[in-house]
Design a protein around this motif. Structure first.
Motif, PDB file in Angstrom:
ATOM      1  N   PHE A 205       0.842  -1.213   0.000  1.00  0.00           N
ATOM      2  CA  PHE A 205       0.000   0.000   0.000  1.00  0.00           C
ATOM      3  C   PHE A 205       0.876   1.262   0.000  1.00  0.00           C
ATOM      4  CE2 PHE A 205      -3.586  -2.645   1.813  1.00  0.00           C
ATOM      5  CZ  PHE A 205      -4.446  -2.423   0.744  1.00  0.00           C
ATOM      6  N   ARG A 206       1.958   1.229   0.767  1.00  0.00           N
ATOM      7  CA  ARG A 206       2.852   2.391   0.800  1.00  0.00           C
ATOM      8  C   ARG A 206       3.463   2.649  -0.571  1.00  0.00           C
ATOM      9  NH1 ARG A 206       8.297   2.326   1.357  1.00  0.00           N
ATOM     10  NH2 ARG A 206       8.380   0.283   2.324  1.00  0.00           N
ATOM     11  N   LEU A 207       3.868   1.589  -1.255  1.00  0.00           N
ATOM     12  CA  LEU A 207       4.532   1.749  -2.546  1.00  0.00           C
ATOM     13  C   LEU A 207       3.596   2.294  -3.622  1.00  0.00           C
ATOM     14  CD1 LEU A 207       6.723  -1.488  -2.545  1.00  0.00           C
ATOM     15  CD2 LEU A 207       7.501   0.872  -2.293  1.00  0.00           C
TER      16      LEU A 207
ATOM     17  N   ALA B 213      -2.157   1.861   4.391  1.00  0.00           N
ATOM     18  CA  ALA B 213      -1.000   1.219   5.005  1.00  0.00           C
ATOM     19  C   ALA B 213      -0.956   1.495   6.492  1.00  0.00           C
ATOM     20  CB  ALA B 213       0.280   1.715   4.323  1.00  0.00           C
ATOM     21  N   ILE B 214      -1.169   2.762   6.888  1.00  0.00           N
ATOM     22  CA  ILE B 214      -1.125   3.137   8.301  1.00  0.00           C
ATOM     23  C   ILE B 214      -2.229   2.424   9.075  1.00  0.00           C
ATOM     24  CG2 ILE B 214      -1.447   5.067   9.877  1.00  0.00           C
ATOM     25  CD1 ILE B 214      -0.090   6.849   7.746  1.00  0.00           C
ATOM     26  N   SER B 215      -3.429   2.331   8.488  1.00  0.00           N
ATOM     27  CA  SER B 215      -4.546   1.663   9.162  1.00  0.00           C
ATOM     28  C   SER B 215      -4.224   0.198   9.441  1.00  0.00           C
ATOM     29  CB  SER B 215      -5.799   1.785   8.300  1.00  0.00           C
ATOM     30  OG  SER B 215      -6.867   1.052   8.868  1.00  0.00           O
ATOM     31  N   HIS B 216      -3.656  -0.509   8.451  1.00  0.00           N
ATOM     32  CA  HIS B 216      -3.287  -1.925   8.646  1.00  0.00           C
ATOM     33  C   HIS B 216      -2.266  -2.075   9.774  1.00  0.00           C
ATOM     34  CE1 HIS B 216      -5.341  -2.987   4.907  1.00  0.00           C
ATOM     35  NE2 HIS B 216      -5.146  -4.269   5.236  1.00  0.00           N
ATOM     36  N   LEU B 217      -1.282  -1.186   9.789  1.00  0.00           N
ATOM     37  CA  LEU B 217      -0.216  -1.317  10.779  1.00  0.00           C
ATOM     38  C   LEU B 217      -0.699  -0.987  12.180  1.00  0.00           C
ATOM     39  CD1 LEU B 217       2.663   0.256   8.684  1.00  0.00           C
ATOM     40  CD2 LEU B 217       2.490  -2.126   9.427  1.00  0.00           C
ATOM     41  N   VAL B 218      -1.509   0.077  12.323  1.00  0.00           N
ATOM     42  CA  VAL B 218      -2.008   0.453  13.656  1.00  0.00           C
ATOM     43  C   VAL B 218      -2.880  -0.657  14.221  1.00  0.00           C
ATOM     44  CG1 VAL B 218      -3.482   2.074  14.898  1.00  0.00           C
ATOM     45  CG2 VAL B 218      -1.824   2.937  13.232  1.00  0.00           C
ATOM     46  N   ASP B 219      -3.727  -1.251  13.364  1.00  0.00           N
ATOM     47  CA  ASP B 219      -4.576  -2.356  13.838  1.00  0.00           C
ATOM     48  C   ASP B 219      -3.744  -3.571  14.229  1.00  0.00           C
ATOM     49  OD1 ASP B 219      -6.815  -0.847  13.476  1.00  0.00           O
ATOM     50  OD2 ASP B 219      -7.279  -1.661  11.485  1.00  0.00           O
ATOM     51  N   GLY B 220      -2.658  -3.791  13.523  1.00  0.00           N
ATOM     52  CA  GLY B 220      -1.841  -4.984  13.800  1.00  0.00           C
ATOM     53  C   GLY B 220      -0.910  -4.831  14.974  1.00  0.00           C
ATOM     54  N   LEU B 221      -0.610  -3.587  15.379  1.00  0.00           N
ATOM     55  CA  LEU B 221       0.354  -3.374  16.463  1.00  0.00           C
ATOM     56  C   LEU B 221      -0.085  -4.007  17.775  1.00  0.00           C
ATOM     57  CD1 LEU B 221       1.704   0.274  16.018  1.00  0.00           C
ATOM     58  CD2 LEU B 221       3.033  -1.837  16.098  1.00  0.00           C
ATOM     59  N   LYS B 222      -1.355  -4.042  18.039  1.00  0.00           N
ATOM     60  CA  LYS B 222      -1.835  -4.565  19.324  1.00  0.00           C
ATOM     61  C   LYS B 222      -1.642  -6.071  19.454  1.00  0.00           C
ATOM     62  CE  LYS B 222      -6.519  -4.514  17.392  1.00  0.00           C
ATOM     63  NZ  LYS B 222      -7.868  -3.938  17.539  1.00  0.00           N
ATOM     64  N   TYR B 223      -1.364  -6.754  18.324  1.00  0.00           N
ATOM     65  CA  TYR B 223      -1.146  -8.201  18.372  1.00  0.00           C
ATOM     66  C   TYR B 223       0.342  -8.558  18.376  1.00  0.00           C
ATOM     67  CZ  TYR B 223      -6.043  -8.217  16.959  1.00  0.00           C
ATOM     68  OH  TYR B 223      -7.395  -7.999  16.900  1.00  0.00           O
ATOM     69  N   LEU B 224       1.204  -7.546  18.290  1.00  0.00           N
ATOM     70  CA  LEU B 224       2.635  -7.803  18.185  1.00  0.00           C
ATOM     71  C   LEU B 224       3.257  -7.863  19.570  1.00  0.00           C
ATOM     72  CD1 LEU B 224       3.513  -5.406  15.221  1.00  0.00           C
ATOM     73  CD2 LEU B 224       2.965  -7.835  15.138  1.00  0.00           C
ATOM     74  N   GLN B 225       4.021  -8.911  19.804  1.00  0.00           N
ATOM     75  CA  GLN B 225       4.662  -9.090  21.108  1.00  0.00           C
ATOM     76  C   GLN B 225       6.176  -9.223  20.993  1.00  0.00           C
ATOM     77  OE1 GLN B 225       2.788 -12.469  22.919  1.00  0.00           O
ATOM     78  NE2 GLN B 225       0.849 -11.397  23.312  1.00  0.00           N
ATOM     79  N   GLU B 226       6.647  -9.913  19.977  1.00  0.00           N
ATOM     80  CA  GLU B 226       8.079 -10.109  19.825  1.00  0.00           C
ATOM     81  C   GLU B 226       8.749  -8.799  19.428  1.00  0.00           C
ATOM     82  OE1 GLU B 226       9.770 -12.787  20.487  1.00  0.00           O
ATOM     83  OE2 GLU B 226       7.965 -13.897  21.065  1.00  0.00           O
ATOM     84  N   PRO B 227       9.919  -8.495  20.004  1.00  0.00           N
ATOM     85  CA  PRO B 227      10.627  -7.241  19.673  1.00  0.00           C
ATOM     86  C   PRO B 227      10.907  -7.093  18.183  1.00  0.00           C
ATOM     87  CG  PRO B 227      11.587  -8.268  21.609  1.00  0.00           C
ATOM     88  CD  PRO B 227      10.614  -9.245  21.068  1.00  0.00           C
ATOM     89  N   GLN B 228      11.290  -8.190  17.524  1.00  0.00           N
ATOM     90  CA  GLN B 228      11.598  -8.111  16.106  1.00  0.00           C
ATOM     91  C   GLN B 228      10.362  -7.745  15.303  1.00  0.00           C
ATOM     92  OE1 GLN B 228      14.622  -8.307  15.164  1.00  0.00           O
ATOM     93  NE2 GLN B 228      14.687  -8.723  12.972  1.00  0.00           N
TER      94      GLN B 228
END
Length: 853
Positions: A699-701, A708-723
């Motif tokens: 989406f960014r490209l 793109a920002i909407s997908h990432l903000v929604d996905g951040l709450k499920y991310l736990q691993e530092p990488q």
């Protein structure tokens, strides 16, 4: 009974006899006696030949013709009756068997004419009599022949089973059913079974052997019959029955006296048969009975104990222990052989008593306690009464307590073990609560059988390597890796000249590979290929060596081995495996052109439907094309990988590479189309997060920054691993930067820096923070951040970008001389070639690989 049987013998053929009507009168038969009339007519002595019968009948016919005018009807009837009586008497005399008046086998001789088929039977065939198939006749055969056990034994030794069977059969049928002839008749019945076995008539042989072991009371013959039954069950793959028959054969063989060498050979063979059968049964339960060395269970046959003996030795062997065995018919006999209290020795003779009764009697005499598998929860003994009532036959001499209980239980198909408290635990292997319990118990029991076999084998080099190898296989099934490796070591190093030695090295290497001991596996395989270069599986051994070398982290050496093996003559499957291995090694060593060529060899060889290896080959081929800049071919190969046999993580890796190729080709819609396809399997949360980041990048490209920002903000709450969070922060910051939201971009870059370990990626985030700070008009702060980077251990790949950013900061501060100096320093660094793929300074490397044209 013998006289009744003889009275019913009829001539087998009447085709040459005149006045046939005289012999066709129906005679009353006792129920079930119809088979008796198919026995061939065998007259004895000098009278009663067919020529004599024909002459007598011709004479009778002549006399009848001369006096036909002078006789009355009553006289006619009288003459007819007299003729019938004469013929019946002759038949009776001719049918009498030769009596065995205590003669030796060589003296049992009779002159018997060959018989011909009865009415309605083809030449060479006769209907079965009782359980014994009648001997076949050769076409036109009518010679006189002398019958003796000695002559039949000679034919049997020369493997002339057809004629040997005919003589053994006639001797068996002519011998009376009395106590004096019991042993000889049992021997003849045993020989009949072996003759049928030698002729390939296994069904007949099995039927006769069942009669041998069930109806004869000669212990040696019963033991030999059980031995051959065990071999037959092995042939039919009835392994559990084969083991039981072998134990029953062992239980009676001590009856033989004065034949210690032969007895040891017989015991060793029976023990090996039992252990072999149990091992195959257990391996079958573990689904591990395939791919075994072909010579693993080969064993020399037991020499025939009767061949080559004179009459006296023959009868002595045949009657071994018969008197003691007969005395045990009413009750078992248990006798302590010596007076030693340390190691008691027993003699046990049993003929038909139940296993429960014998075990109780022996336990009482020896002071052992019995445990019939008592189930504490159910409060019952799991070995039921019918099992305990199984009749057994034993003749044990000089056995210890432990040997006795094992033999007694084994003769009934049970297992017995004695613990340190002198408690004998008896178990029925067929009465288990679960398959797992059944399999584990049998495996441990079979291991103990091999241990005992090895302990008592002495220097038997023919058996010991097989025993160690089989024990190693069983240890593998119980995950006793160290014990299995020790047994394979014994086979390979103690018995180097054995055919099993290279198999020991091969199995040891494979076991070490499975436990990630790749260095040890490589050592075993090197020894194998050096010491046994001519073994049949040497090509496969080299493949295993190459595999182990690759897994040991030596792809260069592994590639050389694969390419050496490729020149050998191998099966298509092996060629395919070698081509794949060579391609994989070239991929790992970044020899991408060679990898593409080897993958070509692989795909020309394989004819399999897509599986895991084929899918992996397409993936690695696509990666090689990416490295070579052949993006069209790369996306085609990677699409094949995505459509193959994939798993969650591998699917995401292939998807990332495919999207990377489409991005380079600017096929953004195609990339998005593939990203929104739901896989047929469920992805893990981590894999779903990676796909979310991948969608945001596409989406960014295409300039769709809000999506793109909407997908990432929604996905951040499920991310736990530092990488994972670092990847998301970098992608989100890049979207904010391109969308002009520089404050948010610097904030997300800072968050990424906080979760990254020191290194290249952390330096890249510092650079991006300085770059955004400069774009926001804070030249002084940007200069400080850039100068800090430049004074540290900056990675060379970032140095040109940092110098350029510092030059821009000086330019904003209108320090153009310093800016020009920094740009000159930047120019000194070699830039990538114009047509070479370049990594994005922010999203390249570990975090977010992205190739630009």
């Amino acid at each position: 009974m013998a006289e009744e049987k003889q009275m019913t013998f009829y001539p087998p053929s009447f085709s040459d006899v005149p006045n046939i009507d005289l012999f066709t009168t129906e005679m009353p038969q006792r129920p079930g006696a119809e088979d008796l009339f198919t026995v061939p007519f065998e007259p004895r002595g000098d009278v009663g030949t067919e020529q004599g019968l024909d002459a007598e009948l011709d004479y009778t016919q002549g006399m009848t013709a001369q006096q036909s005018k002078r006789i009355t009807n009553r006289q006619v009837l009288l003459m007819v009756g007299l003729g019938i009586a004469v013929v019946a008497a002759a038949c009776f005399v001719w049918a009498l068997p030769v009596k065995d008046e205590g003669l030796t086998p060589a003296q049992v001789v009779a002159t018997v004419p060959a018989t011909s088929p009865g009415p309605g039977q083809a030449q060479g065939e006769l209907r079965a009599y009782g359980t014994l198939p009648l001997p076949q006749l050769l076409a036109g055969e009518r010679p006189q022949e002398a019958l003796s056990i000695g002559r039949a034994e000679g034919m049997y030794e020369e493997q002339d089973f057809f004629n040997a069977y005919r003589i053994f059969y006639k001797l068996h049928e002519g011998m009376p059913d009395d106590r004096q002839s019991r042993a000889q008749k049992a021997f003849l019945l045993y020989r009949l079974a072996l003759c049928r076995k030698g002729e390939g008539q296994l069904s007949d042989a099995g039927r006769i052997l069942r009669e041998v072991v069930s109806k004869t009371q000669v212990p040696l013959i019963v033991s030999l019959g059980r031995y051959h039954q065990a071999l037959a069950e092995l042939h039919d793959e009835n392994f559990f029955k084969a083991a039981k028959r072998a134990r029953q054969a062992l239980a009676l063989i001590d009856v033989v006296q004065g034949e210690q060498v032969w007895i040891q050979v017989f015991k060793r063979s029976c023990g090996f048969i039992e252990n072999r059968a149990m091992t195959l049964h257990v391996l079958g339960l573990h689904d591990a009975d395939h791919g075994l060395p072909p010579m693993l269970f080969d064993a020399p046959p037991v020499p025939d104990p009767f061949l080559g003996r004179d009459d006296e030795a023959f009868l002595t062997l045949l009657h071994s222990g018969q008197d003691e065995y007969d005395e045990a018919l009413l009750a078992p006999r248990i006798t302590r052989v010596d007076g030693s209290l340390a190691v008691p020795s027993w003699k046990i003779v049993c003929q038909g008593a139940s296993v429960g009764a014998l075990m109780r009697r022996f336990a009482k005499k020896s002071g052992l306690d019995l445990d019939w598998s008592y189930d504490v929860e159910a409060e019952i003994e799991r070995i039921k009464l019918p099992v305990r009532e199984r009749p057994i036959h034993l003749y044990l001499s000089g056995v210890t307590d432990a040997q006795a209980v094992v033999a007694i239980a084994g003769a009934a198909g049970l297992f017995a073990t004695r613990d340190a408290n002198d408690v004998v635990h008896i178990a029925d292997p067929m009465d288990q609560q679960s398959l797992t319990e059944h399999r584990e118990d049998l495996t441990q029991w079979t291991i103990s059988l091999w241990r005992n076999f090895i302990d008592t084998a002495g220097g038997e080099t023919d058996y010991l390597p097989k025993a160690h190898f089989a024990q190693a296989l069983l240890y593998e099934q119980t995950d006793q890796t160290a014990a299995a490796l020790q047994e394979y070591f014994q086979v390979a190093n103690r018995f180097e000249s054995s055919d099993l030695a290279p198999y020991g090295l091969l199995n040891s290497s494979m076991l070490k590979t499975n436990t990630a001991d790749f260095v040890g596996a490589r050592e075993d395989l090197e020894t194998l290929t050096q010491q046994y270069p001519d073994v049949e599986f040497s090509g496969n051994a080299l493949i295993y060596l190459a595999d182990a070398t690759l897994k040991a982290g030596r792809p260069d050496e592994a590639a050389t081995l694969y390419k050496q093996v490729y020149l050998r003559k191998m099966s298509p499957k092996s060629v395919m495996e070698v081509a794949f291995g060579a391609a994989l090694c070239d991929s790992l060593t970044h020899q991408h052109e060679n990898a593409v060529r080897w993958f070509g060899n692989y795909f020309r060889t394989t004819a399999k439907k897509p599986d895991e290896q084929v899918t992996q080959a397409y993936f690695l081929l696509g990666k090689a094309y990416l490295e070579l800049g052949l993006y069209d071919k790369a996306q085609a190969a990677l699409l094949q990988a995505l459509e193959g046999d994939v798993t969650g993580t591998f699917y995401v890796e292939a998807l990332e590479s495919y999207v990377q190729a489409q991005i380079v080709l600017k096929h953004y819609v195609t990339a998005l189309s593939q990203l929104i396809i739901e896989p047929a399997f469920k992805l893990s949360r981590q894999d779903n997060n990676r796909i979310t980041i991948l969608k945001a990048r596409v989406f960014r490209l295409v300039g769709a920054f809000p999506s793109a920002i909407s997908h990432l903000v929604d996905g951040l709450k499920y991310l736990q691993e530092p990488q994972e969070r670092a990847l998301a922060y970098v992608e989100l910051a890049t979207c904010y930067e391109l969308d002009g939201q520089l404050d948010l971009a610097r904030y997300r870059y800072t968050e990424a820096l906080n979760v990254l370990e020191p290194g290249l990626e952390a330096q890249r985030m510092q650079y991006k923070i300085a770059h955004v700070t400069l774009a926001m008009g804070h030249a002084e702060r940007a200069f400080e951040l850039g100068d800090q980077l430049l004074k540290g251990e900056l990675d060379d790949s970032l140095r040109p970008q940092v110098l350029e950013m510092l030059a821009q900061a000086h330019a904003q501060r209108r320090e153009f001389g310093k800016a020009a100096e920094l740009m000159l320093r930047r120019a000194q660094w070699l830039l990538p070639e114009p047509n070479a793929p370049q990594a994005d300074p922010v999203n390249g490397g570990v975090l977010a690989p992205e190739v630009a044209p």
